[in-house]
Design a protein around this motif. Structure first.
Motif, PDB file in Angstrom:
ATOM      1  N   GLU A 139       0.830  -1.210   0.000  1.00 40.67           N
ATOM      2  CA  GLU A 139       0.000   0.000   0.000  1.00 40.67           C
ATOM      3  C   GLU A 139       0.867   1.264   0.000  1.00 40.67           C
ATOM      4  OE1 GLU A 139      -3.119   1.057   3.016  1.00 40.67           O
ATOM      5  OE2 GLU A 139      -3.621  -1.053   2.646  1.00 40.67           O
ATOM      6  N   THR A 140       1.943   1.210   0.783  1.00 39.73           N
ATOM      7  CA  THR A 140       2.829   2.387   0.881  1.00 39.73           C
ATOM      8  C   THR A 140       3.563   2.603  -0.435  1.00 39.73           C
ATOM      9  OG1 THR A 140       3.102   1.711   3.157  1.00 39.73           O
ATOM     10  CG2 THR A 140       4.506   3.485   2.403  1.00 39.73           C
ATOM     11  N   ILE A 141       3.910   1.517  -1.102  1.00 41.48           N
ATOM     12  CA  ILE A 141       4.574   1.663  -2.407  1.00 41.48           C
ATOM     13  C   ILE A 141       3.648   2.428  -3.355  1.00 41.48           C
ATOM     14  CG2 ILE A 141       5.340   0.406  -4.465  1.00 41.48           C
ATOM     15  CD1 ILE A 141       6.329  -1.836  -2.611  1.00 41.48           C
ATOM     16  N   ASP A 142       2.370   2.053  -3.387  1.00 38.59           N
ATOM     17  CA  ASP A 142       1.423   2.747  -4.276  1.00 38.59           C
ATOM     18  C   ASP A 142       1.354   4.237  -3.937  1.00 38.59           C
ATOM     19  OD1 ASP A 142       0.811   0.478  -5.652  1.00 38.59           O
ATOM     20  OD2 ASP A 142      -1.028   0.028  -4.542  1.00 38.59           O
ATOM     21  N   ARG A 143       1.335   4.548  -2.637  1.00 41.80           N
ATOM     22  CA  ARG A 143       1.269   5.952  -2.229  1.00 41.80           C
ATOM     23  C   ARG A 143       2.548   6.691  -2.679  1.00 41.80           C
ATOM     24  NH1 ARG A 143       0.481   5.590   3.293  1.00 41.80           N
ATOM     25  NH2 ARG A 143      -1.599   4.874   2.785  1.00 41.80           N
ATOM     26  N   ARG A 144       3.691   6.043  -2.493  1.00 35.23           N
ATOM     27  CA  ARG A 144       4.956   6.699  -2.887  1.00 35.23           C
ATOM     28  C   ARG A 144       5.003   6.932  -4.403  1.00 35.23           C
ATOM     29  NH1 ARG A 144       9.107   2.712  -0.514  1.00 35.23           N
ATOM     30  NH2 ARG A 144      10.699   4.144  -1.254  1.00 35.23           N
ATOM     31  N   MET A 145       4.484   5.965  -5.151  1.00 40.90           N
ATOM     32  CA  MET A 145       4.452   6.110  -6.625  1.00 40.90           C
ATOM     33  C   MET A 145       3.568   7.295  -7.017  1.00 40.90           C
ATOM     34  SD  MET A 145       5.866   3.386  -8.251  1.00 40.90           S
ATOM     35  CE  MET A 145       6.409   1.766  -7.806  1.00 40.90           C
ATOM     36  N   GLU A 146       2.422   7.419  -6.354  1.00 40.91           N
ATOM     37  CA  GLU A 146       1.488   8.489  -6.681  1.00 40.91           C
ATOM     38  C   GLU A 146       2.100   9.847  -6.313  1.00 40.91           C
ATOM     39  OE1 GLU A 146      -0.914   9.097  -8.467  1.00 40.91           O
ATOM     40  OE2 GLU A 146      -1.461  11.068  -7.647  1.00 40.91           O
ATOM     41  N   ILE A 147       2.789   9.889  -5.182  1.00 42.22           N
ATOM     42  CA  ILE A 147       3.432  11.147  -4.780  1.00 42.22           C
ATOM     43  C   ILE A 147       4.550  11.490  -5.777  1.00 42.22           C
ATOM     44  CG2 ILE A 147       4.924  12.179  -3.001  1.00 42.22           C
ATOM     45  CD1 ILE A 147       3.112  10.850  -0.906  1.00 42.22           C
ATOM     46  N   TYR A 148       5.247  10.477  -6.234  1.00 42.04           N
ATOM     47  CA  TYR A 148       6.285  10.743  -7.249  1.00 42.04           C
ATOM     48  C   TYR A 148       5.642  11.362  -8.493  1.00 42.04           C
ATOM     49  CZ  TYR A 148       9.986  10.461 -10.603  1.00 42.04           C
ATOM     50  OH  TYR A 148      10.914  10.823 -11.546  1.00 42.04           O
ATOM     51  N   ARG A 149       4.530  10.749  -8.930  1.00 40.84           N
ATOM     52  CA  ARG A 149       3.869  11.227 -10.150  1.00 40.84           C
ATOM     53  C   ARG A 149       3.396  12.677  -9.985  1.00 40.84           C
ATOM     54  NH1 ARG A 149      -0.509  12.511 -12.170  1.00 40.84           N
ATOM     55  NH2 ARG A 149      -1.667  12.188 -10.234  1.00 40.84           N
ATOM     56  N   SER A 150       2.742  12.946  -8.846  1.00 40.81           N
ATOM     57  CA  SER A 150       2.120  14.262  -8.712  1.00 40.81           C
ATOM     58  C   SER A 150       3.116  15.341  -8.274  1.00 40.81           C
ATOM     59  CB  SER A 150       0.945  14.188  -7.728  1.00 40.81           C
ATOM     60  OG  SER A 150       1.396  13.740  -6.473  1.00 40.81           O
ATOM     61  N   GLN A 151       4.074  14.996  -7.425  1.00 46.40           N
ATOM     62  CA  GLN A 151       4.924  16.057  -6.861  1.00 46.40           C
ATOM     63  C   GLN A 151       6.353  16.093  -7.409  1.00 46.40           C
ATOM     64  OE1 GLN A 151       4.392  17.308  -2.904  1.00 46.40           O
ATOM     65  NE2 GLN A 151       2.900  15.731  -2.442  1.00 46.40           N
ATOM     66  N   THR A 152       6.895  14.924  -7.750  1.00 51.21           N
ATOM     67  CA  THR A 152       8.306  14.920  -8.169  1.00 51.21           C
ATOM     68  C   THR A 152       8.454  14.963  -9.693  1.00 51.21           C
ATOM     69  OG1 THR A 152       8.795  13.610  -6.189  1.00 51.21           O
ATOM     70  CG2 THR A 152      10.542  13.773  -7.827  1.00 51.21           C
ATOM     71  N   SER A 153       7.579  14.259 -10.419  1.00 48.93           N
ATOM     72  CA  SER A 153       7.799  14.217 -11.873  1.00 48.93           C
ATOM     73  C   SER A 153       7.723  15.601 -12.550  1.00 48.93           C
ATOM     74  CB  SER A 153       6.879  13.190 -12.545  1.00 48.93           C
ATOM     75  OG  SER A 153       5.558  13.627 -12.502  1.00 48.93           O
ATOM     76  N   PRO A 154       6.990  16.599 -12.008  1.00 51.73           N
ATOM     77  CA  PRO A 154       7.067  17.929 -12.633  1.00 51.73           C
ATOM     78  C   PRO A 154       8.495  18.510 -12.662  1.00 51.73           C
ATOM     79  CG  PRO A 154       5.167  17.815 -11.170  1.00 51.73           C
ATOM     80  CD  PRO A 154       5.960  16.551 -10.937  1.00 51.73           C
ATOM     81  N   LEU A 155       9.356  17.987 -11.814  1.00 57.70           N
ATOM     82  CA  LEU A 155      10.739  18.484 -11.815  1.00 57.70           C
ATOM     83  C   LEU A 155      11.487  18.099 -13.090  1.00 57.70           C
ATOM     84  CD1 LEU A 155      11.932  17.734  -8.181  1.00 57.70           C
ATOM     85  CD2 LEU A 155      11.104  19.846  -9.159  1.00 57.70           C
ATOM     86  N   LEU A 156      10.997  17.052 -13.745  1.00 60.95           N
ATOM     87  CA  LEU A 156      11.675  16.648 -14.988  1.00 60.95           C
ATOM     88  C   LEU A 156      11.602  17.806 -15.981  1.00 60.95           C
ATOM     89  CD1 LEU A 156      10.312  12.987 -15.193  1.00 60.95           C
ATOM     90  CD2 LEU A 156      12.549  13.736 -14.337  1.00 60.95           C
ATOM     91  N   ASP A 157      10.431  18.431 -16.079  1.00 57.44           N
ATOM     92  CA  ASP A 157      10.273  19.585 -16.976  1.00 57.44           C
ATOM     93  C   ASP A 157      11.091  20.776 -16.495  1.00 57.44           C
ATOM     94  OD1 ASP A 157       8.894  19.093 -19.199  1.00 57.44           O
ATOM     95  OD2 ASP A 157       6.907  19.510 -18.359  1.00 57.44           O
ATOM     96  N   TYR A 158      11.136  20.933 -15.192  1.00 58.83           N
ATOM     97  CA  TYR A 158      11.894  22.056 -14.603  1.00 58.83           C
ATOM     98  C   TYR A 158      13.366  21.979 -15.057  1.00 58.83           C
ATOM     99  CZ  TYR A 158      13.871  24.935 -10.799  1.00 58.83           C
ATOM    100  OH  TYR A 158      14.550  25.894 -10.060  1.00 58.83           O
ATOM    101  N   TYR A 159      13.947  20.794 -14.969  1.00 62.05           N
ATOM    102  CA  TYR A 159      15.363  20.659 -15.360  1.00 62.05           C
ATOM    103  C   TYR A 159      15.520  20.553 -16.880  1.00 62.05           C
ATOM    104  CZ  TYR A 159      16.657  20.323 -10.471  1.00 62.05           C
ATOM    105  OH  TYR A 159      16.866  20.614  -9.151  1.00 62.05           O
ATOM    106  N   ARG A 160      14.482  20.023 -17.541  1.00 58.54           N
ATOM    107  CA  ARG A 160      14.556  19.958 -19.010  1.00 58.54           C
ATOM    108  C   ARG A 160      14.635  21.377 -19.578  1.00 58.54           C
ATOM    109  NH1 ARG A 160      10.175  16.915 -19.850  1.00 58.54           N
ATOM    110  NH2 ARG A 160      11.293  14.953 -19.717  1.00 58.54           N
ATOM    111  N   ARG A 161      13.824  22.270 -19.021  1.00 59.50           N
ATOM    112  CA  ARG A 161      13.830  23.662 -19.497  1.00 59.50           C
ATOM    113  C   ARG A 161      15.192  24.305 -19.273  1.00 59.50           C
ATOM    114  NH1 ARG A 161       8.498  23.921 -17.491  1.00 59.50           N
ATOM    115  NH2 ARG A 161       9.239  24.794 -15.533  1.00 59.50           N
ATOM    116  N   GLN A 162      15.897  23.858 -18.256  1.00 58.09           N
ATOM    117  CA  GLN A 162      17.241  24.403 -17.991  1.00 58.09           C
ATOM    118  C   GLN A 162      18.314  23.649 -18.790  1.00 58.09           C
ATOM    119  OE1 GLN A 162      18.290  24.703 -13.807  1.00 58.09           O
ATOM    120  NE2 GLN A 162      16.229  25.244 -13.198  1.00 58.09           N
ATOM    121  N   GLU A 163      17.879  22.689 -19.618  1.00 58.85           N
ATOM    122  CA  GLU A 163      18.775  21.849 -20.428  1.00 58.85           C
ATOM    123  C   GLU A 163      19.769  21.070 -19.577  1.00 58.85           C
ATOM    124  OE1 GLU A 163      20.372  24.091 -23.676  1.00 58.85           O
ATOM    125  OE2 GLU A 163      18.388  24.770 -24.284  1.00 58.85           O
ATOM    126  N   LYS A 164      19.272  20.603 -18.429  1.00 57.40           N
ATOM    127  CA  LYS A 164      20.147  19.854 -17.525  1.00 57.40           C
ATOM    128  C   LYS A 164      19.707  18.406 -17.360  1.00 57.40           C
ATOM    129  CE  LYS A 164      21.547  23.860 -14.900  1.00 57.40           C
ATOM    130  NZ  LYS A 164      21.329  24.671 -13.708  1.00 57.40           N
TER     131      LYS A 164
END
Ligand code: B4P
Length: 196
Positions: A139-164
């Motif tokens: 159950e905790t794994i599912d919660r961690r995955m969902e938090i990754y999707r909603s809160q951490t994955s937007p950082l991919l765009d943040y660093y992509r825009r910086q070309e990093k």
């Protein structure tokens, strides 16, 4: 070189970081390890970190930023550091950038390890059998995955825009993944040396 490693739980952050710091000869800063150590040492903190981690939630941003910033200001991080598991939210990334800029520094590279969801779950459940980490239950794994999707994955765009941002296939054996990471870093170093 200051590297941040952003990837979902079970993608191999800790596994690859331990190998990479041996090669790059820079310190390894794992926020997960730091928090687990603080819990072991019964360090007094403003939040019930043990409970937050057990539930697969994120520790508040202000605490995390202060913890990482303090560590990054140490002498041994002067030539760089591999930061594993931080930032995990946009406010963490923005505040890290702001504080680094104040010291004339920056994140150089953001690495993402891409692993299929079924494989992530398989790895975490296998670790749960071996190490009994409380946050590796289904159950905790599912919660961690969902938090990754909603809160951490937007950082991919943040660093992509910086070309990093460099995304790396994280499927396959730990050796195979490590070889891919080394190739990315070698290419980065070659390009940046020729820019000098
Ligand atoms: P972490 O310790 O970062 O937990 P993790 O995401 O599971 O990564 P870890 O490095 O341990 O595992 P890995 O993928 O290498 O964070 C734990 C908790 O701390 C978070 O949930 C949160 O509560 C808190 N926290 C940490 N940082 C925070 C922040 N910045 N802000 C707020 N809260 C924060 O490996 C997983 C398993 O896969 C291992 O058993 C490994 O052996 C296996 N594996 C790895 N690579 C493999 C491969 N190629 N093939 C097969 N197995 C592999």
């Amino acid at each position: 070189m200051l590297i941040v490693l952003l990837s979902p739980p079970g993608s191999g952050k800790g596994t690859q970081s331990r190998r990479l710091v041996g090669r790059l000869k820079i310190p390894h800063l794992s926020t997960g390890d730091m928090l687990r150590e603080a819990i072991r040492q019964k360090t007094k903190m403003d939040h019930d970190v043990a409970d937050i981690i057990r539930n697969g939630q994120l520790v508040p941003d202000d605490l995390m930023v202060d913890l990482v910033d303090f560590r990054l200001r140490a002498d041994d991080c002067g030539q760089g550091c591999l930061v594993d598991g931080f930032p995990r939210t946009l406010p963490q990334a923005q505040e890290l950038d702001r504080r680094l800029a104040g010291r004339g520094r920056q994140v150089d590279l953001a690495l993402e390890l891409r692993v299929e969801r079924e494989e992530l779950i398989r790895r975490l459940l296998a670790r749960s059998e071996l190490e009994g980490r409380e946050d590796d239950g289904r159950e905790t794994i599912d919660r961690r995955m969902e938090i990754y999707r909603s809160q951490t994955s937007p950082l991919l765009d943040y660093y992509r825009r910086q070309e990093k941002l460099f995304s790396i296939d994280g499927m396959g054996s730990a050796d195979e993944v490590f070889a891919r990471i080394c190739q990315v870093i070698d290419e980065y170093n070659a390009t940046h040396r020729s820019d000098d």
